[in-house]
Design an enzyme around this catalytic site. Structure first.
Site, PDB file in Angstrom:
ATOM      1  N   ARG A  21       4.691   5.636  15.914  1.00  0.00           N
ATOM      2  CA  ARG A  21       4.855   4.369  16.430  1.00  0.00           C
ATOM      3  C   ARG A  21       6.377   3.870  16.431  1.00  0.00           C
ATOM      4  NH1 ARG A  21       0.701   0.916  14.796  1.00  0.00           N
ATOM      5  NH2 ARG A  21       1.982  -0.706  15.659  1.00  0.00           N
TER       6      ARG A  21
ATOM      7  N   PRO B 262       2.614   4.766   4.758  1.00  0.00           N
ATOM      8  CA  PRO B 262       2.678   5.720   3.476  1.00  0.00           C
ATOM      9  C   PRO B 262       3.307   4.438   2.271  1.00  0.00           C
ATOM     10  CG  PRO B 262       3.850   6.611   5.298  1.00  0.00           C
ATOM     11  CD  PRO B 262       3.546   5.303   5.773  1.00  0.00           C
ATOM     12  N   GLU B 263       2.764   4.710   1.209  1.00  0.00           N
ATOM     13  CA  GLU B 263       3.072   3.764   0.007  1.00  0.00           C
ATOM     14  C   GLU B 263       3.908   4.745  -0.891  1.00  0.00           C
ATOM     15  OE1 GLU B 263       0.159   1.040  -1.091  1.00  0.00           O
ATOM     16  OE2 GLU B 263      -0.742   1.130   1.051  1.00  0.00           O
TER      17      GLU B 263
ATOM     18  N   ARG C  29       5.229 -19.081  -9.099  1.00  0.00           N
ATOM     19  CA  ARG C  29       5.013 -18.512  -7.725  1.00  0.00           C
ATOM     20  C   ARG C  29       3.666 -19.160  -7.178  1.00  0.00           C
ATOM     21  NH1 ARG C  29       7.493 -12.586  -6.426  1.00  0.00           N
ATOM     22  NH2 ARG C  29       6.523 -13.270  -4.227  1.00  0.00           N
TER      23      ARG C  29
END
Ligand SMILES: [Zn+2]
Length: 275
Positions: A113, A2-3, A155
């Site tokens: 899980r 889930p995001e 970055r």
């Protein structure tokens, strides 16, 4: 996993069912959920707490209690919450915890899980805890193009990896980063520090657009994600690139390709998203 759109959908549906309610009885059947703390002790601490508000921060659900304590829930890979209005919920071997509210309804936590976590925080602990792990909310006022430019500057990591980093911006995962980069016409392997100003603006817009679409469709149900009423999201039918290897790009018709970026399976259009 889930995001932000999935967690926000859960929050929005569950909030009116739990806010103002007292945790009458709490059963936590899996020590992994609360480790290193004893699940029975955590359950006893939670009993009697009244929910002031159900909030979300990044991918965390935040149950704020009237005592200013907070229960921080992270669903990780396969966690989900369902609400049953009365009586015992149906048997489920993957149920890890059940909270019975003072109106007799139950909120059950399921996790196949078992990577999900429940962490009870004392007053004053929540904000510092979250601040270390999360950048700004991508749909909030603090997430500006300027902020994103600062975070990506210098970055060398691929753009995909930089956006998966919750300290860049909170709440994105594999699905919505791929969708955001497609909207932005940016290649997932592009080094994050090399984006031109216009590309940062496109990434910022793409992130918001991908997440807003996800929320509008109540998230994506690929395997385990369910809404608290047991329903499914429909975002999985709306993907432009995610999981669509070999299918035509909705914008240009070029077959979608799959690669790896940031250690994750990654889908993109080789024509629209050039390196
Ligand atoms: Zn395309």
């Amino acid at each position: 996993m889930p995001e932000l759109p999935e967690v926000e959908t859960i929050r929005a549906q569950l909030a009116p069912l739990v806010e103002g309610r007292r945790f009458e009885r709490v059963e936590i059947g899996d020590p992994r959920l609360t480790r290193p703390h004893d699940p029975r002790e955590v359950a006893l601490e939670l009993e009697g707490e009244t929910v002031a508000a159900l909030e979300r921060r990044g991918k965390y659900l935040v149950v704020r209690f009237e005592t200013d304590r907070a229960l921080l829930i992270h669903l990780r890979m396969t966690g989900s919450l369902t609400h049953a209005s009365s009586g015992a919920p149906a048997e489920d071997p993957y149920r890890r915890a059940v909270v019975t509210l003072d109106n007799g309804s139950d909120v059950a936590y399921r996790d196949v899980r078992r990577f999900g976590t429940w962490l009870l925080l004392e007053p004053g602990e929540l904000d510092p805890y979250l601040a270390v792990k999360n950048g700004p909310e991508p749909l909030g006022a603090d997430f500006t193009t300027r902020f994103l430019r600062e975070r990506l500057r210098n970055r060398t990591a691929p753009l995909k990896a930089a956006l998966l980093d919750q300290r860049t911006v909170a709440g994105l995962g594999n699905i919505y980063v791929d969708e955001a980069l497609w909207f932005a016409r940016l290649h997932p392997h592009q080094p994050a520090g090399t984006l031109a100003a216009e590309q940062v603006r496109a990434a910022h817009r793409g992130v918001r657009r991908a997440l807003e679409r996800g929320i509008a469709h109540q998230g994506a149900t690929l395997r385990d994600y369910r809404t608290p009423d047991g329903g499914s999201g429909s975002m999985q039918h709306e993907f432009n690139v995610y999981g669509r290897e070999g299918e035509p790009c909705p914008r240009c018709g070029t077959p979608i390709e799959k690669t790896r970026a940031g250690g994750r399976g990654t889908w993109y259009c080789p024509a629209c998203q050039r390196l």
